[in-house]
Motif scaffolding. Structure first.
Motif, PDB file in Angstrom:
ATOM      1  N   ALA A  47      29.324  45.485 -53.332  1.00 34.23           N
ATOM      2  CA  ALA A  47      30.410  45.016 -54.193  1.00 34.23           C
ATOM      3  C   ALA A  47      29.951  43.874 -55.087  1.00 34.23           C
ATOM      4  O   ALA A  47      30.438  43.714 -56.206  1.00 34.23           O
ATOM      5  CB  ALA A  47      31.595  44.568 -53.333  1.00 34.23           C
ATOM      6  N   ARG A  51      29.173  47.667 -60.273  1.00 37.06           N
ATOM      7  CA  ARG A  51      30.464  47.739 -60.933  1.00 37.06           C
ATOM      8  C   ARG A  51      31.251  48.943 -60.433  1.00 37.06           C
ATOM      9  O   ARG A  51      30.687  49.892 -59.889  1.00 37.06           O
ATOM     10  CB  ARG A  51      30.284  47.780 -62.457  1.00 37.06           C
ATOM     11  CG  ARG A  51      29.669  46.487 -63.012  1.00 37.06           C
ATOM     12  CD  ARG A  51      29.692  46.443 -64.520  1.00 37.06           C
ATOM     13  NE  ARG A  51      31.046  46.396 -65.066  1.00 37.06           N
ATOM     14  CZ  ARG A  51      31.770  45.278 -65.164  1.00 37.06           C
ATOM     15  NH1 ARG A  51      31.289  44.127 -64.738  1.00 37.06           N
ATOM     16  NH2 ARG A  51      32.982  45.323 -65.689  1.00 37.06           N
ATOM     17  N   TRP A  52      32.572  48.883 -60.654  1.00 33.95           N
ATOM     18  CA  TRP A  52      33.479  49.848 -60.047  1.00 33.95           C
ATOM     19  C   TRP A  52      33.218  51.289 -60.480  1.00 33.95           C
ATOM     20  O   TRP A  52      32.953  52.162 -59.642  1.00 33.95           O
ATOM     21  CB  TRP A  52      34.915  49.456 -60.374  1.00 33.95           C
ATOM     22  CG  TRP A  52      35.930  50.473 -59.957  1.00 33.95           C
ATOM     23  CD1 TRP A  52      36.607  51.344 -60.757  1.00 33.95           C
ATOM     24  CD2 TRP A  52      36.358  50.732 -58.624  1.00 33.95           C
ATOM     25  NE1 TRP A  52      37.441  52.136 -60.017  1.00 33.95           N
ATOM     26  CE2 TRP A  52      37.311  51.789 -58.707  1.00 33.95           C
ATOM     27  CE3 TRP A  52      36.050  50.202 -57.374  1.00 33.95           C
ATOM     28  CZ2 TRP A  52      37.944  52.293 -57.572  1.00 33.95           C
ATOM     29  CZ3 TRP A  52      36.690  50.710 -56.242  1.00 33.95           C
ATOM     30  CH2 TRP A  52      37.619  51.743 -56.355  1.00 33.95           C
ATOM     31  N   LEU A  83      37.662  53.224 -52.722  1.00 32.31           N
ATOM     32  CA  LEU A  83      36.667  54.060 -53.395  1.00 32.31           C
ATOM     33  C   LEU A  83      36.958  55.539 -53.169  1.00 32.31           C
ATOM     34  O   LEU A  83      36.843  56.354 -54.087  1.00 32.31           O
ATOM     35  CB  LEU A  83      35.265  53.721 -52.897  1.00 32.31           C
ATOM     36  CG  LEU A  83      34.638  52.439 -53.443  1.00 32.31           C
ATOM     37  CD1 LEU A  83      33.415  52.049 -52.608  1.00 32.31           C
ATOM     38  CD2 LEU A  83      34.227  52.626 -54.902  1.00 32.31           C
ATOM     39  N   GLU A 126      33.187  42.588 -59.323  1.00 34.24           N
ATOM     40  CA  GLU A 126      34.344  43.220 -59.959  1.00 34.24           C
ATOM     41  C   GLU A 126      35.274  43.854 -58.929  1.00 34.24           C
ATOM     42  O   GLU A 126      36.501  43.803 -59.068  1.00 34.24           O
ATOM     43  CB  GLU A 126      33.870  44.282 -60.955  1.00 34.24           C
ATOM     44  CG  GLU A 126      34.997  45.005 -61.664  1.00 34.24           C
ATOM     45  CD  GLU A 126      34.517  46.205 -62.465  1.00 34.24           C
ATOM     46  OE1 GLU A 126      35.197  46.554 -63.436  1.00 34.24           O
ATOM     47  OE2 GLU A 126      33.464  46.781 -62.120  1.00 34.24           O
ATOM     48  N   MET A 127      34.703  44.451 -57.895  1.00 34.24           N
ATOM     49  CA  MET A 127      35.530  45.157 -56.916  1.00 34.24           C
ATOM     50  C   MET A 127      36.471  44.213 -56.186  1.00 34.24           C
ATOM     51  O   MET A 127      37.635  44.541 -55.940  1.00 34.24           O
ATOM     52  CB  MET A 127      34.636  45.903 -55.931  1.00 34.24           C
ATOM     53  CG  MET A 127      33.764  46.957 -56.575  1.00 34.24           C
ATOM     54  SD  MET A 127      32.925  47.982 -55.351  1.00 34.24           S
ATOM     55  CE  MET A 127      31.591  48.660 -56.349  1.00 34.24           C
ATOM     56  N   LEU A 130      39.366  43.467 -58.404  1.00 35.05           N
ATOM     57  CA  LEU A 130      40.302  44.581 -58.534  1.00 35.05           C
ATOM     58  C   LEU A 130      41.280  44.636 -57.359  1.00 35.05           C
ATOM     59  O   LEU A 130      42.446  45.004 -57.531  1.00 35.05           O
ATOM     60  CB  LEU A 130      39.535  45.900 -58.645  1.00 35.05           C
ATOM     61  CG  LEU A 130      38.765  46.117 -59.949  1.00 35.05           C
ATOM     62  CD1 LEU A 130      37.948  47.401 -59.874  1.00 35.05           C
ATOM     63  CD2 LEU A 130      39.707  46.160 -61.148  1.00 35.05           C
TER      64      LEU A 130
END
Length: 212
Positions: A47, A51-52, A83, A126-127, A130
């Protein structure tokens, strides 16, 4: 645990670990599944450094390359469940079963609190950001497959604790794990080790055998 081997051709299990963990965290569950004749595949990601969208795409390719046209299931822990929800629409074939272990299904109160800290942002990338956004969590599709959802309830409780008297696993409350009207099975464990529950492995093997 029911140790019977699945009655049909090879069944594959894709295991997706949680944020801040590695595939090592899923090894005990994988071992128990292999003992029952299920072939396991451990997906690894970071993570902090990934990136996602590229991670979702890589998971899709990982699944396709390993299961071919054979039976398969997907097991996710925490962020691994997020995911999994994102990748399902991209698969040519749906898994016959999804198993979600402590899945965040709304903006995590923990992530919201920690998102303001620079160290958290560095460690989770980023995860992690989010997970603190309700609009992102609402955008994820609810899986249209048979699904088993588990939540731990051994987190600390009390008026002075983050979740008050709500049942929780130390990271997520049971309310934050609820996905629509899908039943949640409660386990006497905490967030970080829920995958090691013998009941989880036993339930997965029984579900696979029932679909043979």
């Amino acid at each position: 645990m029911d140790g019977r081997r699945p009655d049909s051709a090879t069944v594959h299990a894709i295991l997706v670990h949680g944020m801040g963990r590695t595939p090592v965290s899923m090894l005990l569950l994988a071992k128990r599944l292999r003992a029952a004749g299920i072939t396991t595949h451990l997906f690894a990601y970071s993570a902090a450094f990934e990136r996602w969208l590229p991670c979702v795409e890589r998971l899709s390719k990982f699944i396709t390359a390993r299961v071919g046209d054979q039976r398969f299931i997907i097991i996710g822990h925490s962020l691994g469940c997020v995911l999994t929800r994102a990748v399902l629409p991209h698969l040519a074939r749906a898994p016959e079963l999804g198993v979600f272990l402590a899945p965040p299904t709304m903006a995590s109160s923990y992530a919201i609190k920690l998102a303001q800290w620079r160290l958290f942002r560095l460690l989770t990338g980023e995860m992690g950001q989010l997970l603190a956004r309700q609009d992102f969590m609402d955008s994820l599709p609810v899986p249209d497959i048979p699904l088993r959802v588990y939540a731990g309830i051994k987190g600390p409780r009390g008026s002075w604790m983050p979740f008050g008297d709500e049942p929780n696993d130390g990271i997520l409350s049971v309310k934050e794990v609820q996905l629509g009207t899908i039943p949640v099975q409660l386990l006497p464990t905490i967030h970080t080790v829920i995958m090691n529950s013998r009941q989880v492995a036993s339930d997965i093997v029984a579900a696979v055998n029932s679909r043979a």
